[in-house]
Structure formats: structure tokens, C-alpha cells
Design a protein around this motif. Structure first.
Motif, short mmCIF file in Angstrom:
data_model
loop_
_atom_site.label_atom_id
_atom_site.label_comp_id
_atom_site.label_asym_id
_atom_site.label_seq_id
_atom_site.Cartn_x
_atom_site.Cartn_y
_atom_site.Cartn_z
N TYR A 118 0.85 -1.20 0.00
CA TYR A 118 0.00 0.00 0.00
C TYR A 118 0.88 1.25 0.00
O TYR A 118 1.85 1.34 0.74
N GLU A 119 0.54 2.21 -0.85
CA GLU A 119 1.32 3.44 -0.93
C GLU A 119 0.70 4.51 -0.04
O GLU A 119 -0.46 4.86 -0.18
N VAL A 120 1.50 4.98 0.88
CA VAL A 120 1.07 5.96 1.88
C VAL A 120 0.96 7.33 1.24
O VAL A 120 1.75 7.70 0.38
N LYS A 121 -0.03 8.09 1.70
CA LYS A 121 -0.20 9.47 1.25
C LYS A 121 -0.19 10.37 2.48
O LYS A 121 -0.54 9.95 3.57
N VAL A 122 0.20 11.61 2.30
CA VAL A 122 0.18 12.58 3.40
C VAL A 122 -1.28 12.77 3.82
O VAL A 122 -2.16 12.93 2.98
N GLY A 123 -1.52 12.72 5.12
CA GLY A 123 -2.87 12.87 5.64
C GLY A 123 -3.52 11.55 6.02
O GLY A 123 -4.56 11.53 6.68
N ASP A 124 -2.93 10.41 5.64
CA ASP A 124 -3.47 9.11 6.02
C ASP A 124 -3.39 8.92 7.53
O ASP A 124 -2.42 9.33 8.16
N VAL A 125 -4.41 8.31 8.09
CA VAL A 125 -4.40 7.97 9.51
C VAL A 125 -4.30 6.46 9.61
O VAL A 125 -5.12 5.73 9.05
N LEU A 126 -3.27 5.99 10.30
CA LEU A 126 -2.98 4.55 10.38
C LEU A 126 -3.09 4.07 11.82
O LEU A 126 -2.70 4.77 12.74
N GLN A 127 -3.61 2.85 11.97
CA GLN A 127 -3.66 2.19 13.27
C GLN A 127 -2.61 1.10 13.25
O GLN A 127 -2.68 0.19 12.44
N VAL A 128 -1.64 1.20 14.13
CA VAL A 128 -0.54 0.24 14.16
C VAL A 128 -0.52 -0.45 15.52
O VAL A 128 -0.45 0.22 16.55
N SER A 129 -0.60 -1.78 15.51
CA SER A 129 -0.52 -2.57 16.74
C SER A 129 0.85 -3.22 16.79
O SER A 129 1.24 -3.92 15.87
N LYS A 130 1.54 -2.97 17.88
CA LYS A 130 2.88 -3.52 18.05
C LYS A 130 2.93 -4.11 19.44
O LYS A 130 2.86 -3.38 20.43
N ASN A 131 3.02 -5.44 19.53
CA ASN A 131 2.91 -6.16 20.80
C ASN A 131 1.56 -5.82 21.42
O ASN A 131 0.54 -6.03 20.80
N ILE A 132 1.54 -5.29 22.63
CA ILE A 132 0.25 -4.92 23.24
C ILE A 132 -0.04 -3.43 23.09
O ILE A 132 -1.09 -2.96 23.47
N GLU A 133 0.88 -2.70 22.51
CA GLU A 133 0.72 -1.26 22.33
C GLU A 133 0.01 -0.99 21.01
O GLU A 133 0.30 -1.59 19.99
N LYS A 134 -0.96 -0.06 21.07
CA LYS A 134 -1.68 0.34 19.86
C LYS A 134 -1.48 1.83 19.65
O LYS A 134 -1.72 2.62 20.55
N LYS A 135 -1.03 2.18 18.45
CA LYS A 135 -0.78 3.58 18.13
C LYS A 135 -1.68 4.02 16.99
O LYS A 135 -2.00 3.24 16.10
#
Length: 133
Positions: free
Chosen positions: A43-60
Motif C-alpha cells: 500500500y502506498e502511503v499518502k500525506v494525511g493518512d491515519v494509520l492504526q498500528v498494533s505492536k505487541n500490546i501497544e496500539k498507536k
């Protein structure tokens, strides 16, 4: 100025993942989402995209403010995204690792049985929910 960047490369470049392979695997495992849907590593990222990233038990929750193709130092990487994770989620994550630190004065020796019981009670009460009282 970079116009388009793959999501796995972007996440690696802004230092959310240690290697690009880990970022790719996170995408494949469904731990990287946009608008609630899983996105592929290509997937190609664009400026303004909002992403949900889960890393271990942390969610950003991050918002892309600028594109970055190559990995840079942490101070520069922070300028290319904005962490918009709600404060409640951040506090909840940090409080999971919060433990009372018990310190004893130097030279006081080992705790007595009474001291030990008080320490145990303090620790037990720390992990109780407010509803359990």
C-alpha cells in the motif's frame, strides 16, 4: 521530495519497526490498518493518512504528515508523523507496567514478618479493581 512510499518502508523509516521485514510481517498479520481495514505491505502511503498500528500490546494511531523513504535518526523521524493516540489509551498502556516501588532505607536489614505482611497487603491492594472493594 518523495511522492509515494510503500507502507512497510514508511513504518521502518519512521522507526516504528526495527526492520522492514518486521513492518512487512505486521502488515501481513493485519496489525496495520487504515480506516479499520487491513492494508498490504505494498500500500502506498499518502500525506494525511491515519494509520492504526498494533505492536505487541501497544496500539498507536498515527497521522502521516510527510513522506520518508529512507531511515533517519529518531529526532528527524518524529517530524514525519503525528501520534494522535488518545491519551486514555496511552495511560492504560503505561499503567499496565506500573508497579509500586518499595524502597527500604539502607542498613535497616531484612524486613520483619510484620513488614513483609504490610508489603504483601500493599501489593495486593494495588492490583485490586475499584469494584472489588
Amino acid at each position: 521530495m518523495v511522492e509515494k512510499v510503500r507502507i512497510d518502508k514508511y513504518l521502518w523509516a519512521i522507526r516504528l519497526f526495527k526492520t522492514r521485514t518486521l513492518a512487512t510481517e505486521a502488515c501481513k498479520a493485519g496489525r496495520v490498518k487504515k480506516d479499520g481495514t487491513n492494508i498490504k505491505a505494498s500500500y502506498e502511503v499518502k500525506v494525511g493518512d491515519v494509520l492504526q498500528v498494533s505492536k505487541n500490546i501497544e496500539k498507536k494511531l498515527i497521522k502521516v504528515t510527510a513522506l520518508l523513504a529512507n531511515r533517519v535518526d529518531a529526532k528527524k523521524a518524529v517530524l514525519h508523523y503525528m501520534d494522535i493516540t488518545p491519551v486514555e489509551d496511552t495511560i492504560k498502556f503505561k499503567s499496565m507496567f506500573r508497579m509500586p516501588v518499595l524502597e527500604r532505607d539502607r542498613g535497616t536489614g531484612r524486613p520483619t514478618k510484620k513488614d513483609r505482611r504490610e508489603i504483601d497487603d500493599l501489593q495486593d491492594n494495588f492490583f485490586m479493581d475499584e469494584d472489588d472493594d
